[in-house]
Design a protein around this motif. Structure first.
Motif, PDB file in Angstrom:
ATOM      1  N   LEU A 144       0.856  -1.180   0.000  1.00 53.60           N
ATOM      2  CA  LEU A 144       0.000   0.000   0.000  1.00 53.60           C
ATOM      3  C   LEU A 144       0.895   1.234   0.000  1.00 53.60           C
ATOM      4  N   ALA A 145       1.099   1.774  -1.211  1.00 59.73           N
ATOM      5  CA  ALA A 145       1.916   2.971  -1.367  1.00 59.73           C
ATOM      6  C   ALA A 145       1.043   4.013  -2.072  1.00 59.73           C
ATOM      7  N   ALA A 146       1.449   4.447  -3.258  1.00 57.51           N
ATOM      8  CA  ALA A 146       0.585   5.350  -4.014  1.00 57.51           C
ATOM      9  C   ALA A 146      -0.703   4.651  -4.407  1.00 57.51           C
ATOM     10  N   ALA A 147      -0.613   3.342  -4.618  1.00 61.28           N
ATOM     11  CA  ALA A 147      -1.798   2.522  -4.923  1.00 61.28           C
ATOM     12  C   ALA A 147      -1.640   1.194  -4.178  1.00 61.28           C
ATOM     13  N   LEU A 148      -2.731   0.443  -4.122  1.00 58.10           N
ATOM     14  CA  LEU A 148      -2.710  -0.852  -3.442  1.00 58.10           C
ATOM     15  C   LEU A 148      -2.507  -1.957  -4.466  1.00 58.10           C
ATOM     16  N   ARG A 149      -1.504  -2.794  -4.232  1.00 56.47           N
ATOM     17  CA  ARG A 149      -1.265  -3.960  -5.074  1.00 56.47           C
ATOM     18  C   ARG A 149      -1.232  -5.196  -4.179  1.00 56.47           C
ATOM     19  N   ILE A 150      -1.979  -6.231  -4.567  1.00 56.94           N
ATOM     20  CA  ILE A 150      -2.024  -7.477  -3.797  1.00 56.94           C
ATOM     21  C   ILE A 150      -1.742  -8.642  -4.736  1.00 56.94           C
ATOM     22  N   GLU A 151      -0.811  -9.487  -4.355  1.00 58.07           N
ATOM     23  CA  GLU A 151      -0.444 -10.661  -5.164  1.00 58.07           C
ATOM     24  C   GLU A 151      -0.781 -11.936  -4.398  1.00 58.07           C
ATOM     25  N   ALA A 152      -1.422 -12.873  -5.078  1.00 54.60           N
ATOM     26  CA  ALA A 152      -1.665 -14.209  -4.516  1.00 54.60           C
ATOM     27  C   ALA A 152      -0.544 -15.133  -4.977  1.00 54.60           C
ATOM     28  N   HIS A 153       0.014 -15.895  -4.061  1.00 55.26           N
ATOM     29  CA  HIS A 153       1.129 -16.774  -4.428  1.00 55.26           C
ATOM     30  C   HIS A 153       1.219 -17.937  -3.454  1.00 55.26           C
ATOM     31  N   GLY A 154       2.019 -18.921  -3.816  1.00 57.40           N
ATOM     32  CA  GLY A 154       2.212 -20.088  -2.977  1.00 57.40           C
ATOM     33  C   GLY A 154       3.167 -19.809  -1.833  1.00 57.40           C
ATOM     34  N   VAL A 155       3.174 -20.717  -0.866  1.00 56.22           N
ATOM     35  CA  VAL A 155       4.088 -20.605   0.266  1.00 56.22           C
ATOM     36  C   VAL A 155       5.523 -20.765  -0.225  1.00 56.22           C
ATOM     37  N   TYR A 156       6.438 -20.011   0.361  1.00 59.23           N
ATOM     38  CA  TYR A 156       7.846 -20.139  -0.008  1.00 59.23           C
ATOM     39  C   TYR A 156       8.385 -21.494   0.435  1.00 59.23           C
ATOM     40  N   MET A 157       9.328 -21.998  -0.328  1.00 51.66           N
ATOM     41  CA  MET A 157       9.871 -23.322  -0.048  1.00 51.66           C
ATOM     42  C   MET A 157      10.494 -23.410   1.346  1.00 51.66           C
ATOM     43  N   GLU A 158      10.989 -22.297   1.840  1.00 48.68           N
ATOM     44  CA  GLU A 158      11.571 -22.280   3.180  1.00 48.68           C
ATOM     45  C   GLU A 158      10.502 -22.062   4.243  1.00 48.68           C
ATOM     46  N   GLY A 159       9.261 -21.908   3.819  1.00 42.44           N
ATOM     47  CA  GLY A 159       8.163 -21.745   4.765  1.00 42.44           C
ATOM     48  C   GLY A 159       7.707 -20.301   4.873  1.00 42.44           C
ATOM     49  N   GLY A 160       6.417 -20.122   5.117  1.00 41.16           N
ATOM     50  CA  GLY A 160       5.881 -18.788   5.334  1.00 41.16           C
ATOM     51  C   GLY A 160       5.472 -18.091   4.053  1.00 41.16           C
ATOM     52  N   CYS A 161       4.850 -16.915   4.244  1.00 38.78           N
ATOM     53  CA  CYS A 161       4.345 -16.138   3.117  1.00 38.78           C
ATOM     54  C   CYS A 161       5.214 -14.937   2.781  1.00 38.78           C
ATOM     55  N   ARG A 162       6.151 -14.600   3.653  1.00 37.39           N
ATOM     56  CA  ARG A 162       7.031 -13.459   3.380  1.00 37.39           C
ATOM     57  C   ARG A 162       8.279 -13.955   2.670  1.00 37.39           C
ATOM     58  N   GLU A 163       8.704 -13.180   1.661  1.00 42.24           N
ATOM     59  CA  GLU A 163       9.888 -13.575   0.917  1.00 42.24           C
ATOM     60  C   GLU A 163      11.087 -13.650   1.835  1.00 42.24           C
ATOM     61  N   PRO A 164      11.742 -14.801   1.902  1.00 41.74           N
ATOM     62  CA  PRO A 164      12.884 -14.928   2.812  1.00 41.74           C
ATOM     63  C   PRO A 164      14.084 -14.133   2.306  1.00 41.74           C
ATOM     64  N   ARG A 165      14.901 -13.720   3.229  1.00 45.72           N
ATOM     65  CA  ARG A 165      16.134 -13.027   2.905  1.00 45.72           C
ATOM     66  C   ARG A 165      17.300 -14.005   3.048  1.00 45.72           C
ATOM     67  N   GLY A 166      18.262 -13.873   2.165  1.00 45.93           N
ATOM     68  CA  GLY A 166      19.419 -14.747   2.300  1.00 45.93           C
ATOM     69  C   GLY A 166      19.882 -15.256   0.963  1.00 45.93           C
ATOM     70  N   GLY A 167      20.345 -16.475   0.967  1.00 43.09           N
ATOM     71  CA  GLY A 167      20.980 -17.052  -0.209  1.00 43.09           C
ATOM     72  C   GLY A 167      22.415 -17.398   0.135  1.00 43.09           C
ATOM     73  N   HIS A 168      23.108 -17.938  -0.799  1.00 45.41           N
ATOM     74  CA  HIS A 168      24.507 -18.274  -0.554  1.00 45.41           C
ATOM     75  C   HIS A 168      25.271 -18.241  -1.857  1.00 45.41           C
TER      76      HIS A 168
END
Length: 213
Positions: free
Chosen positions: A189-213
Motif C-alpha cells: 500500500l503505497a501510491a496505490a494498493l497492489r495485492i499478489e496471490a502466491h504459494g508458500v515459499y519453499m523455506e516456509g511462510g508467506c514473506r519472501e525470505p532473505r538470504g541465499g549463498h
C-alpha cells in the motif's frame, strides 16, 4: 483310608484350577482381547489427508461465502481439464551456463509452491475482496500499521505479530495466509494498493525470505 482322602482332595483342587483357567479364557474371549494382550489398548486410526483438506475447505467456505461462490466451479473445471504432459527438452531444465546455474542456486530460497487453479481463484478473489474494502469510495486508506492490521482483522484475516509492516520509509505492506486453505497474499500500500496471490515459499511462510549463498 487316608490315601483315598488325599487323592480326593488332589482331584478336587485340580478341578477347581481347571474351572478357574477356563473362566479366565472365556472372559478374555468375550471381551475380544487376544490371550496375553494388555487390556485397554486400541489401534490409532489412520489420518486421511484428503478428508482433512476437504474439512479445511468447508471451514474456509463458511468463513468467506462470497469467495466460495466465486470459485465454486474451479474444482470441477480443473478435474475435467487434462493435465498436459511436459515434453522433455534435450538439455533439461537446469541452466547450462555456469553463471546462470550459480545464480539459480543462490536464489532457490525464493521459490514458491505452485498454485492449483482452485487456489489461484481463491487467492485472486481474496485479493479483490481486500482491495475493494480498503479502497472503497469515500473511505480513507489505512495510514498506519495499526489501522491496516485492524482493517484486515475486521475482514476475517488473523494477524500474526509481523503480518503488517512498513517499508520504503513509511509505505505499508502485509503478508498473510488465507485461513484454513491458503494461498498467501502479499500486499503493498503505497501510491496505490497492489495485492499478489502466491504459494508458500519453499523455506516456509508467506514473506519472501532473505538470504541465499
Amino acid at each position: 483310608m487316608r490315601r483315598t482322602t488325599q487323592t480326593a482332595v488332589v482331584l478336587v483342587s485340580a478341578g477347581l484350577l481347571a474351572l478357574t483357567a477356563c473362566g479366565t479364557k472365556s472372559a478374555a474371549t468375550a471381551s475380544g482381547a487376544p490371550s496375553g494382550a494388555p487390556s485397554g489398548t486400541s489401534a490409532t486410526p489412520a489420518v486421511d489427508p484428503s478428508a482433512q483438506a476437504a474439512a479445511a475447505l468447508a471451514r474456509h467456505d463458511r468463513l468467506f461465502p462470497d469467495v466460495a461462490t466465486r470459485c465454486a466451479g474451479e474444482g470441477a473445471l480443473a478435474s475435467a481439464t487434462p493435465t498436459p504432459t511436459p515434453t522433455p527438452s534435450a538439455t533439461g531444465d537446469a541452466p547450462t551456463d555456469p553463471e546462470a546455474a550459480k545464480y539459480a542456486e543462490n536464489h532457490a530460497f525464493k521459490m514458491q509452491a505452485d498454485l492449483t487453479p482452485e487456489a489461484k481463484c481463491r487467492g485472486e478473489a481474496h485479493a479483490r475482496r481486500i482491495s475493494t474494502a480498503l479502497t472503497a469510495a469515500g473511505k480513507t486508506a489505512p495510514r498506519t500499521q495499526v489501522e491496516l492490521s485492524t482493517a484486515l482483522e475486521g475482514l476475517g484475516y488473523p494477524m500474526g505479530g509481523d503480518a503488517v509492516y512498513s517499508f520504503n520509509g513509511g509505505d505499508l505492506g502485509f503478508d498473510l495466509l488465507i485461513p484454513e486453505t491458503g494461498p498467501c497474499l502479499t500486499g503493498r500500500l503505497a501510491a496505490a494498493l497492489r495485492i499478489e496471490a502466491h504459494g508458500v515459499y519453499m523455506e516456509g511462510g508467506c514473506r519472501e525470505p532473505r538470504g541465499g549463498h
